[in-house]
Design a protein around this motif. Structure first.
Motif, short mmCIF file in Angstrom:
data_model
loop_
_atom_site.label_atom_id
_atom_site.label_comp_id
_atom_site.label_asym_id
_atom_site.label_seq_id
_atom_site.Cartn_x
_atom_site.Cartn_y
_atom_site.Cartn_z
N LYS A 11 1.11 14.50 -6.38
CA LYS A 11 0.48 13.75 -5.29
C LYS A 11 -0.08 14.75 -4.29
O LYS A 11 0.63 15.62 -3.78
CB LYS A 11 1.50 12.84 -4.61
N LEU A 53 3.43 1.50 -3.38
CA LEU A 53 2.71 1.52 -2.10
C LEU A 53 1.75 2.69 -2.02
O LEU A 53 0.96 2.79 -1.10
CB LEU A 53 3.70 1.60 -0.94
N LEU A 54 1.83 3.58 -2.99
CA LEU A 54 1.02 4.79 -2.95
C LEU A 54 0.60 5.09 -4.39
O LEU A 54 1.36 4.85 -5.32
CB LEU A 54 1.91 5.92 -2.42
N LEU A 55 -0.63 5.59 -4.55
CA LEU A 55 -1.09 5.92 -5.90
C LEU A 55 -0.86 7.40 -6.18
O LEU A 55 -1.11 8.24 -5.31
CB LEU A 55 -2.59 5.62 -6.03
N ARG A 76 6.86 -5.23 -8.12
CA ARG A 76 7.28 -5.64 -6.78
C ARG A 76 8.34 -6.74 -6.80
O ARG A 76 9.14 -6.85 -5.87
CB ARG A 76 6.06 -6.10 -5.97
N PHE A 101 12.91 -12.68 4.68
CA PHE A 101 12.63 -11.91 3.46
C PHE A 101 13.06 -12.67 2.21
O PHE A 101 12.42 -12.55 1.16
CB PHE A 101 13.25 -10.52 3.55
N ARG B 205 4.48 -2.85 5.30
CA ARG B 205 4.79 -2.36 3.95
C ARG B 205 5.84 -3.25 3.29
O ARG B 205 5.76 -3.55 2.11
CB ARG B 205 5.28 -0.92 4.00
N LEU B 207 6.33 -6.32 3.89
CA LEU B 207 5.68 -7.58 3.53
C LEU B 207 4.84 -7.41 2.28
O LEU B 207 4.83 -8.25 1.39
CB LEU B 207 4.76 -8.02 4.67
N LEU B 208 4.14 -6.27 2.21
CA LEU B 208 3.21 -6.06 1.10
C LEU B 208 3.94 -5.90 -0.24
O LEU B 208 3.38 -6.25 -1.27
CB LEU B 208 2.34 -4.83 1.36
N ILE B 209 5.16 -5.35 -0.21
CA ILE B 209 5.81 -5.21 -1.52
C ILE B 209 6.56 -6.47 -1.93
O ILE B 209 7.10 -6.53 -3.02
CB ILE B 209 6.77 -3.99 -1.61
N ASP B 364 -4.44 -4.26 1.11
CA ASP B 364 -3.57 -3.77 0.05
C ASP B 364 -4.05 -2.43 -0.51
O ASP B 364 -3.61 -1.99 -1.56
CB ASP B 364 -3.53 -4.82 -1.08
N LYS B 366 -4.37 1.27 -1.31
CA LYS B 366 -3.40 2.36 -1.34
C LYS B 366 -4.12 3.70 -1.28
O LYS B 366 -5.24 3.81 -1.73
CB LYS B 366 -2.59 2.31 -2.64
N GLU B 367 -3.42 4.65 -0.75
CA GLU B 367 -4.00 6.00 -0.69
C GLU B 367 -4.02 6.62 -2.07
O GLU B 367 -3.07 6.48 -2.81
CB GLU B 367 -3.18 6.88 0.24
#
Lengths: 305, 367
Positions: A11, A53-55, A76, A101, B205, B207-209, B364, B366-367
């Motif tokens: 990364k 959450l990250l590529l 997820r 949640f 984050r 919430l998004l997952i 949504d 992502k980096e």
């Protein structure tokens, strides 16, 4: 089966900062696997990639046999993620957070109560308190409850005990052992070396590279040096003087003490060391051999690299 | 659906528990309307004037009485010559001087043409032009009252006809502007700040997952602030109607529908801003500089757009407030309906659609 498989993961942030370089490891189902290493080592980056959450820049990562890039949506629903910073709603009460949640995961508290009961019991007295007003340990317990509320197959815990007092930390690890017994795989990171021994296997990670993966016992047994602890008044001035001691050794502060490891002919070097201390007029209280901790192993591995 | 209701509930809890912000948001429209209504006013009352009446006949008396009777002018002196008028301007702080020609009545009735000379102090352009307009209205009334039965009087020159806001009441001008400002603050600013806060604290984050639909997250954010903004809009309209006699000529339901569309547009601006920034502070700065200021400056609310350089006039097209203010003025003051303002509604709606779509894609990313 493997719960997590990572192969040659890289990364790079903003084309500049290499956060991970060629990280490869796997986590078996039902295991408690620890990522141990100092801050900035890349632990959180691994969690973010696994939590979809990250590529990744390159390399493969799969969670429960599903690819983190292509099957993010499925992953997820199967994982519970506890980020490194407290990320629940501070102005919602403990109970409101949990219900919120649970609903987001299309689940109800009562469906998975058995799983979270041991933790929830401790939170019940505070259930009407706002989450932001909880102590650090309680916050993490609540976050863990929220991460467990949909009965995930894999728990990703990013530094769950950072900023938590020692008693609560021990409690937290007891809870994790309990969760493991329910068949949930746990990937956990920590900067505290002493917690590493509570994992089934650990990966020592530094500057985005994995230095070693093994069980904590194996890592400690593989320690090659002869380790002594020495109590002196001013650790840092002694370390300054030790620069003139020209036998192969490795010394570093360890709490209030100084740890020193010799690698060849320990008896002879130890004698030289004692006379060196006398020559330099260094007063010391205690000089005794000790068993290496994970931290000692980590330091050795980093220095030898 | 249960998820959406839960997100809405959570958002209302946020709003309810942040009492200070809630109070500020509700007090702001009241304070702004009252503030603008009572202080910042382009309406001028009791402007001092001098009159040099060279004819001193019955008609000139009628005209002067009419001027004195209006709330707008106060005759402070009757100079005897033009040079004395100059003195009045310098020493009596008069804004206007009127010279009625000799044989005024005779000229009106026989020559059917009389010239009244008006000298104004144009050091303040706005005041001068407003007073000029008031004066024309009075002259108009005077002619109508005195010569309307006389068929020959039809040949009189009519100077200006002022439509919709004949008394030039400033409240008509700023209420639509304030509604726009409040909606920008409540919907755009609040939406962008709360979304940025969730990003900043990391709850976004979390919430998004979860498997929850992204549309729910966005709708759940927009609706509460639109509702709050709706309450504010109602407050503004109620105060301006009760306290300042602001007319609502158009259909009230249609007016509220127009406000609703504008709220949607400003909420979508808030969303897109929060998608571009990382922190609450950035969200606030960008909304203030990028949306609030243009709303004040480029919407035609305080400064007429027609007087601006071409570049700024073109720029104004990209901000929703300009279109909204044109539309809401038409509805409130002229009583326009859907057929007259559908163009503006469409522009606002298209803006909202584009921005919400981009936000949905960006949320949504992502980096």
């Amino acid at each position: 089966m493997k719960a997590i498989e990572i192969e040659n993961l890289n990364k790079i942030y903003n084309n500049r900062v290499q956060a991970l370089s060629d990280v490869s490891f796997y986590v078996s189902e039902g295991e408690v696997f620890g990522l141990v290493g100092p801050d900035g080592g890349g632990k959180s980056t691994i969690f973010n990639i696994l939590a979809t959450l990250l590529l990744p820049t390159s390399g493969q990562a799969s969670v429960l046999s599903r690819d983190v890039v292509n099957d993010a949506k499925i992953i997820r629903q199967l994982i519970g993620y506890l980020p490194g910073v407290f990320s629940l709603y501070p102005d919602l009460t403990v109970e409101e957070n949990l219900i919120f949640f649970a609903t987001m995961y299309k689940s109800r508290i009562k469906d998975n109560l058995p799983l979270i009961r041991p933790i929830w019991k401790q939170l019940v007295p505070f259930k009407d308190r706002r989450a932001g007003k909880l102590s650090g340990g309680m916050k993490q317990k609540l976050a863990l409850c929220c991460a467990l509320i949909h009965k995930p197959a894999l728990l990703l815990l990013d530094e769950p005990t950072t900023g938590v007092d020692p008693v609560s930390r021990a409690e937290f690890w007891d809870i994790l052992t309990n969760i493991q017994k329910q068949g949930i795989t746990v990937l956990v990171s920590t900067p505290y070396m002493d917690e590493a021994t509570r994992c089934d296997r650990i990966a020592l990670i530094q500057e985005g590279k994995i230095i070693k993966i093994d069980t904590p016992t194996n890592i400690m047994e593989a320690y090659r040096g002869f380790l002594y602890t020495i109590k002196v008044e001013n650790v840092f001035s002694v370390m300054e003087k030790l620069k003139e001691f020209d036998f192969p050794c490795n010394y570093y502060p360890y709490g209030q003490e100084l740890h020193i490891a010799f690698y060849e002919a320990p008896e002879i070097v130890l004698q030289k060391f004692c006379s060196f201390l006398r020559e330099q007029n260094i007063k010391f209280e205690e000089l005794s051999p000790i068993q290496p901790t994970i931290e000692d192993c980590f330091i050795e591995l980093v220095k030898l690299k | 659906m249960r998820e959406l209701l839960m997100i809405l509930r959570k958002e209302f809890i946020h709003i309810w528990r942040d009492r200070i912000t809630l109070l500020l948001v509700l007090a702001l429209p009241i304070v702004l309307v009252l503030f603008f209504g009572f202080t910042i006013s382009t309406e001028i009352k009791n402007a001092k004037i001098s009159v040099l009446d060279l004819s001193n006949d019955s008609k000139s008396k009628i005209l002067l009485n009419k001027i004195a009777a209006s709330n707008y002018f106060q005759i402070v002196s009757y100079p005897n010559s033009e040079s004395e008028i100059d003195f009045d301007f310098k020493n009596k702080n008069i804004k206007l001087a009127i010279i009625i020609p000799s044989n005024f009545e005779n000229k009106l009735e026989v020559e059917k043409k009389a010239t009244i000379q008006v000298i104004s102090d144009v050091s303040d352009i706005n005041v001068a032009s407003v007073l000029n307009s008031y004066f024309r209205v009075i002259i108009n009334d005077f002619l109508n009252e005195n010569y309307v039965t006389n068929s020959e009087a039809a040949t009189f020159e009519v100077i200006t006809q002022m439509l919709y806001n004949p008394e030039m009441k400033s409240v008509y001008m700023f209420v639509p502007g304030i509604i726009a400002l409040i909606m920008i603050i409540v919907t755009a600013l609040m939406t962008s700040i709360t979304l940025a806060r969730e990003k900043e604290t990391g709850s976004m984050r979390m919430l998004l997952i979860t498997p929850v639909k992204k549309v729910y997250i966005i709708i759940g954010k927009i609706i509460p602030y639109m509702l709050l903004s709706f309450i504010c809009t109602l407050l503004i309209i109620i105060i301006s109607v009760w306290v300042f006699n602001m007319p609502v000529e158009g259909n009230l339901a249609f007016l509220l529908f127009l406000c609703f569309v504008f709220m949607l547009t400003s909420a979508s601006f808030g969303m897109i801003i929060s998608a571009l920034v990382r922190t609450q502070l950035d969200a606030m700065m960008v909304t203030m500089m990028g949306l609030f200021l243009p709303t004040v400056l480029l919407s035609g609310f305080l400064f007429p757009l027609d007087n601006m350089p071409q570049l700024f006039q073109a720029l104004a097209h990209f901000f929703p407030a300009k279109w909204f203010i044109i539309a809401i003025k038409d509805v409130m003051i002229k009583g326009s309906g859907f057929m007259e303002i559908w163009k503006y509604l469409l522009i606002l709606f298209i803006m909202a659609c584009i921005l919400i779509t981009i936000s949905l894609i960006r949320i949504d990313k992502k980096e």
